[in-house]
Motif scaffolding. Structure first.
Motif, mmCIF file in Angstrom:
data_model
loop_
_atom_site.group_PDB
_atom_site.id
_atom_site.type_symbol
_atom_site.label_atom_id
_atom_site.label_comp_id
_atom_site.label_asym_id
_atom_site.label_seq_id
_atom_site.Cartn_x
_atom_site.Cartn_y
_atom_site.Cartn_z
ATOM 1 N N LYS A 15 0.686 -1.312 -0.045
ATOM 2 C CA LYS A 15 -0.078 0.014 0.071
ATOM 3 C C LYS A 15 0.861 1.320 -0.089
ATOM 4 O O LYS A 15 0.391 2.107 -0.750
ATOM 5 N N ILE A 16 2.068 1.123 0.684
ATOM 6 C CA ILE A 16 2.836 2.343 0.694
ATOM 7 C C ILE A 16 3.551 2.602 -0.751
ATOM 8 O O ILE A 16 3.441 3.743 -1.092
ATOM 9 N N ASN A 17 3.792 1.532 -1.388
ATOM 10 C CA ASN A 17 4.290 1.707 -2.737
ATOM 11 C C ASN A 17 3.233 2.172 -3.777
ATOM 12 O O ASN A 17 3.253 3.079 -4.476
ATOM 13 N N ALA A 18 1.906 1.699 -3.392
ATOM 14 C CA ALA A 18 0.814 2.013 -4.345
ATOM 15 C C ALA A 18 0.738 3.818 -4.245
ATOM 16 O O ALA A 18 0.421 4.281 -5.194
ATOM 17 N N ILE A 19 0.693 4.000 -3.073
ATOM 18 C CA ILE A 19 0.440 5.409 -2.515
ATOM 19 C C ILE A 19 1.569 6.492 -3.449
ATOM 20 O O ILE A 19 1.197 7.445 -3.818
ATOM 21 N N VAL A 20 2.752 5.967 -2.983
ATOM 22 C CA VAL A 20 4.063 6.655 -3.655
ATOM 23 C C VAL A 20 3.753 6.771 -5.300
ATOM 24 O O VAL A 20 3.928 7.900 -5.726
ATOM 25 N N THR A 21 3.550 5.624 -5.870
ATOM 26 C CA THR A 21 3.337 5.700 -7.313
ATOM 27 C C THR A 21 2.227 6.640 -7.838
ATOM 28 O O THR A 21 2.516 7.426 -8.597
ATOM 29 N N ALA A 22 1.270 6.693 -7.085
ATOM 30 C CA ALA A 22 0.011 7.238 -7.531
ATOM 31 C C ALA A 22 0.146 8.771 -7.270
ATOM 32 O O ALA A 22 -0.232 9.510 -7.986
ATOM 33 N N LEU A 23 0.807 9.218 -6.098
ATOM 34 C CA LEU A 23 1.065 10.578 -5.855
ATOM 35 C C LEU A 23 2.016 11.197 -6.727
ATOM 36 O O LEU A 23 1.915 12.313 -7.331
ATOM 37 N N GLU A 24 3.178 10.472 -6.730
ATOM 38 C CA GLU A 24 4.334 11.037 -7.765
ATOM 39 C C GLU A 24 3.849 11.105 -9.095
ATOM 40 O O GLU A 24 4.146 11.946 -9.924
ATOM 41 N N GLY A 25 2.841 10.025 -9.584
ATOM 42 C CA GLY A 25 2.198 10.323 -10.811
ATOM 43 C C GLY A 25 1.222 11.298 -11.046
ATOM 44 O O GLY A 25 1.047 11.830 -12.305
ATOM 45 N N LEU A 26 0.951 11.884 -10.110
ATOM 46 C CA LEU A 26 0.133 13.167 -10.162
ATOM 47 C C LEU A 26 1.014 14.452 -10.193
ATOM 48 O O LEU A 26 0.581 15.535 -10.017
ATOM 49 N N GLY A 27 2.332 14.143 -9.974
ATOM 50 C CA GLY A 27 3.194 15.413 -10.073
ATOM 51 C C GLY A 27 3.545 15.731 -8.630
ATOM 52 O O GLY A 27 4.278 16.639 -8.221
ATOM 53 N N MET A 28 3.093 14.967 -7.557
ATOM 54 C CA MET A 28 3.644 15.398 -6.313
ATOM 55 C C MET A 28 4.880 14.653 -5.912
ATOM 56 O O MET A 28 4.927 13.446 -5.477
#
Length: 140
Positions: A15-28
């Motif tokens: 879940k940590i990896n999923a959140i990092v991937t999703a937020l970084e994919g949004l430019g964060m």
């Protein structure tokens, strides 16, 4: 540049990896993910959309309350949902994002994979992730 402090209502590496991937994919790019072992309050294995959404909601707000420096709290919950008599059960994932500033919660959910009836029955005694791990998966 200050980083966005995110409270995640789970300690799962997946879940940590999923959140990092999703937020970084949004430019964060400037993120600090802090984890908190939040419970869903919906039992080991939520069943139905209502329980699954409520579990994600509970995890998001619990994490946000536990980590006062966080701007947002994120709760992720998978549940067993009976789609219809014809199609059987699925395991959609629900995400809840709790925003400290506004007091609002934002939701989203993804498609679920079909769950065989034998797995549904076993999951009612524990949780679907444990059933999958017992059957050979490396992580839930």
């Amino acid at each position: 540049m200050m980083s966005l402090v995110v409270a995640l209502g789970s300690e799962s590496k997946l879940k940590i990896n999923a959140i990092v991937t999703a937020l970084e994919g949004l430019g964060m790019k400037s993120l600090e993910i802090r984890t908190y072992k939040a419970t869903s309050g919906m039992g080991d294995q939520p069943e139905g959309f209502e329980a699954t959404f409520q579990g994600a909601h509970n995890r998001a707000w619990s994490a946000l309350e536990a980590i006062p420096e966080a701007t947002i709290g994120i709760g992720l919950e998978s549940g067993m949902v009976r789609a219809s008599e014809l199609s059987g059960y699925f395991d959609p994932a629900v995400a809840a994002i709790a925003d400290r500033a506004s007091g609002k919660t934002y939701y989203g959910f993804g498609p679920g994979c079909p769950i065989p009836l034998w797995a549904v029955e076993e999951a009612r005694e524990s949780e679907l992730g444990e059933v999958v791990v017992r059957r050979g998966a490396k992580d839930k």
